[in-house]
Write a protein that holds these residues in place. Structure first.
Motif, short mmCIF file in Angstrom:
data_model
loop_
_atom_site.label_atom_id
_atom_site.label_comp_id
_atom_site.label_asym_id
_atom_site.label_seq_id
_atom_site.Cartn_x
_atom_site.Cartn_y
_atom_site.Cartn_z
N LYS A 1 0.85 -1.17 0.00
CA LYS A 1 0.00 0.00 0.00
C LYS A 1 0.90 1.23 0.00
O LYS A 1 1.90 1.28 0.72
N SER A 2 0.53 2.22 -0.77
CA SER A 2 1.39 3.40 -0.93
C SER A 2 1.61 4.14 0.38
O SER A 2 2.65 4.77 0.57
N VAL A 3 0.64 4.05 1.30
CA VAL A 3 0.79 4.72 2.59
C VAL A 3 1.86 4.05 3.44
O VAL A 3 2.50 4.69 4.29
N ASP A 4 2.09 2.77 3.20
CA ASP A 4 3.11 2.02 3.95
C ASP A 4 4.48 2.11 3.30
O ASP A 4 5.50 2.11 4.00
N LYS A 5 4.51 2.15 1.98
CA LYS A 5 5.77 2.17 1.25
C LYS A 5 5.56 2.88 -0.08
O LYS A 5 4.69 2.50 -0.85
N LYS A 6 6.34 3.89 -0.34
CA LYS A 6 6.18 4.65 -1.58
C LYS A 6 6.47 3.78 -2.79
O LYS A 6 7.33 2.89 -2.74
N PRO A 7 5.78 4.03 -3.92
CA PRO A 7 6.08 3.29 -5.14
C PRO A 7 7.54 3.46 -5.53
O PRO A 7 8.08 4.57 -5.46
N PRO A 8 8.23 2.41 -5.94
CA PRO A 8 9.64 2.51 -6.32
C PRO A 8 9.82 3.34 -7.58
O PRO A 8 8.93 3.39 -8.44
N VAL A 9 10.98 3.96 -7.72
CA VAL A 9 11.23 4.83 -8.87
C VAL A 9 11.30 4.04 -10.16
O VAL A 9 11.10 4.59 -11.24
N ASP A 10 11.59 2.74 -10.07
CA ASP A 10 11.69 1.92 -11.28
C ASP A 10 10.43 1.11 -11.53
O ASP A 10 10.46 0.10 -12.22
N LEU A 11 9.30 1.55 -10.95
CA LEU A 11 8.05 0.82 -11.13
C LEU A 11 7.67 0.72 -12.60
O LEU A 11 7.23 -0.34 -13.07
N PHE A 12 7.85 1.82 -13.33
CA PHE A 12 7.50 1.86 -14.75
C PHE A 12 8.76 1.89 -15.62
O PHE A 12 9.51 2.87 -15.58
N PRO A 13 9.01 0.85 -16.41
CA PRO A 13 10.13 0.89 -17.36
C PRO A 13 9.93 2.03 -18.36
O PRO A 13 8.79 2.40 -18.67
N LYS A 14 11.04 2.56 -18.85
CA LYS A 14 10.97 3.68 -19.78
C LYS A 14 11.78 3.39 -21.04
O LYS A 14 12.78 2.68 -21.00
N ILE A 15 11.33 3.98 -22.13
CA ILE A 15 12.07 3.91 -23.38
C ILE A 15 13.01 5.11 -23.45
O ILE A 15 12.60 6.24 -23.19
N LYS A 16 14.26 4.84 -23.74
CA LYS A 16 15.25 5.91 -23.85
C LYS A 16 15.37 6.34 -25.31
O LYS A 16 15.46 5.51 -26.21
N VAL A 17 15.36 7.63 -25.53
CA VAL A 17 15.55 8.16 -26.88
C VAL A 17 16.73 9.10 -26.87
O VAL A 17 17.06 9.72 -25.85
N SER A 18 17.41 9.21 -28.00
CA SER A 18 18.65 9.99 -28.05
C SER A 18 18.36 11.48 -28.09
O SER A 18 17.29 11.93 -28.51
N LYS A 19 19.35 12.26 -27.66
CA LYS A 19 19.22 13.72 -27.70
C LYS A 19 19.18 14.22 -29.13
O LYS A 19 18.69 15.31 -29.40
N GLN A 20 19.68 13.42 -30.07
CA GLN A 20 19.66 13.81 -31.47
C GLN A 20 18.23 13.93 -31.99
O GLN A 20 17.97 14.64 -32.94
N GLU A 21 17.30 13.23 -31.33
CA GLU A 21 15.90 13.31 -31.73
C GLU A 21 15.19 14.50 -31.09
O GLU A 21 14.01 14.67 -31.23
N GLY A 22 15.97 15.30 -30.34
CA GLY A 22 15.40 16.48 -29.74
C GLY A 22 14.73 16.23 -28.41
O GLY A 22 14.02 17.09 -27.90
N VAL A 23 14.96 15.06 -27.83
CA VAL A 23 14.36 14.74 -26.54
C VAL A 23 15.45 14.24 -25.61
O VAL A 23 16.31 13.45 -26.02
N SER A 24 15.44 14.70 -24.38
CA SER A 24 16.40 14.18 -23.40
C SER A 24 16.06 12.74 -23.09
O SER A 24 15.06 12.21 -23.56
N LEU A 25 16.85 12.12 -22.26
CA LEU A 25 16.64 10.70 -21.97
C LEU A 25 15.45 10.53 -21.03
O LEU A 25 15.57 10.17 -19.85
N ASN A 26 14.28 10.80 -21.57
CA ASN A 26 13.04 10.64 -20.83
C ASN A 26 12.18 9.62 -21.53
O ASN A 26 12.51 9.14 -22.62
N GLU A 27 11.05 9.34 -20.96
CA GLU A 27 10.16 8.37 -21.58
C GLU A 27 9.58 8.92 -22.85
O GLU A 27 9.13 10.06 -22.94
N LYS A 28 9.59 8.09 -23.88
CA LYS A 28 9.04 8.47 -25.16
C LYS A 28 7.53 8.54 -25.07
O LYS A 28 6.89 7.64 -24.58
N LYS A 29 6.95 9.63 -25.53
CA LYS A 29 5.51 9.81 -25.46
C LYS A 29 4.84 9.23 -26.69
O LYS A 29 5.40 9.23 -27.75
#
Length: 265
Positions: free
Chosen positions: A237-265
């Motif tokens: 339960k979130s009140v007992d333990k915060k959701p981990p930062v790696d709960l949701f896997p993310k796709i990495k995209v290069s800076k050459q595509e104009g996006v920092s290393l964040n999740e691709k939308k």
């Protein structure tokens, strides 16, 4: 108190049994579609096994036999009125799942986000798993009617027919009143009398003091079956333990595509 399966492979403890209440079809489905969850999160790691049988036509093999395996991961975040999550299949294919409980079909946001390594569609095209299977989105299809009661593994269920006009399909769902949850479902093409695929929920495992997780389910058709088994759980339960930062896997995209290393939308 009794176990009560909720949507999205999470089970919790019910405060009361609905088994002795004769709810109308509409009211019954409202309860099924509105999980009694506090804020919680879950991480599930598992394995998928797919077996396909050889099919011959006119002495020619039109479907070769196949036995393949893959990893699967689910990260889920629950709120009182909605759920969001990510599915990582075969360490490559990334899917987003979500459901606003009160919004029916329109509240389903399940979709493919992309691939971490190389483009593929193995989860659905090879293994026969729809991303909606993992969010149980079919429970939010439009109610058509209720059929006569039937049993699954000796448990008497109420049976409902639900339709999705956009997909031109309907589904029959066997729901056990003591858990207010599906034990089996069959999918039909519009106008068909024979289902083309089926899901059975096989086992559940207790995690924590008052929550359970689906441990195994099986999808099958007339020429193949897929078994999904989760063997590594982290749930809180979130009140007992915060959701981990790696709960949701993310796709990495290069800076050459104009996006920092964040999740691709």
């Amino acid at each position: 108190m009794i176990k009560r399966i909720t949507t999205f492979l999470l089970l919790s403890m019910a405060t009361a049994s609905f088994a002795e209440k004769k709810l109308s079809s509409e009211d019954f489905m409202k309860v099924v579609r509105q999980p009694r969850l506090s804020r919680a999160w879950a991480k599930l790691h598992g394995r998928v096994q797919h077996k396909r049988y050889e099919i011959k036509k006119d002495d020619k093999v039109v479907q070769p036999a196949m036995l393949v395996k893959a990893n699967i991961y689910l990260g889920l975040l629950f709120n009182p009125d909605s759920m969001v999550g990510r599915v990582l299949f075969d360490d490559n294919e990334l899917y987003g799942i979500g459901q606003v409980f009160a919004s029916g079909i329109a509240g389903d946001t399940s979709e493919k986000i992309g691939c971490l390594k190389q483009e593929s569609k193995k989860m659905e095209e090879v293994y026969g798993i729809s991303v909606g299977d993992l969010s149980l989105s079919f429970l939010y299809w439009d109610l058509v009617k209720e059929h006569d009661k039937d049993s699954v593994s000796g448990l008497t269920c109420r049976v409902f027919e639900l339709k999705n006009d956009k997909n031109k399909e309907f589904v029959k769902v066997w729901i056990y009143p003591n858990w207010m949850a599906p034990l089996k479902a069959q999918w039909f093409k519009q106008g068909a009398e024979k289902y083309y695929r089926q899901i059975n929920f096989e086992r559940a495992k207790k995690v924590g003091d008052d929550m359970y997780m689906i441990e195994e389910f099986i999808l099958k058709s007339n020429s193949w079956y897929t078994k999904v088994t989760f063997n590594d759980f982290s749930v809180a339960k979130s009140v007992d333990k915060k959701p981990p930062v790696d709960l949701f896997p993310k796709i990495k995209v290069s800076k050459q595509e104009g996006v920092s290393l964040n999740e691709k939308k």
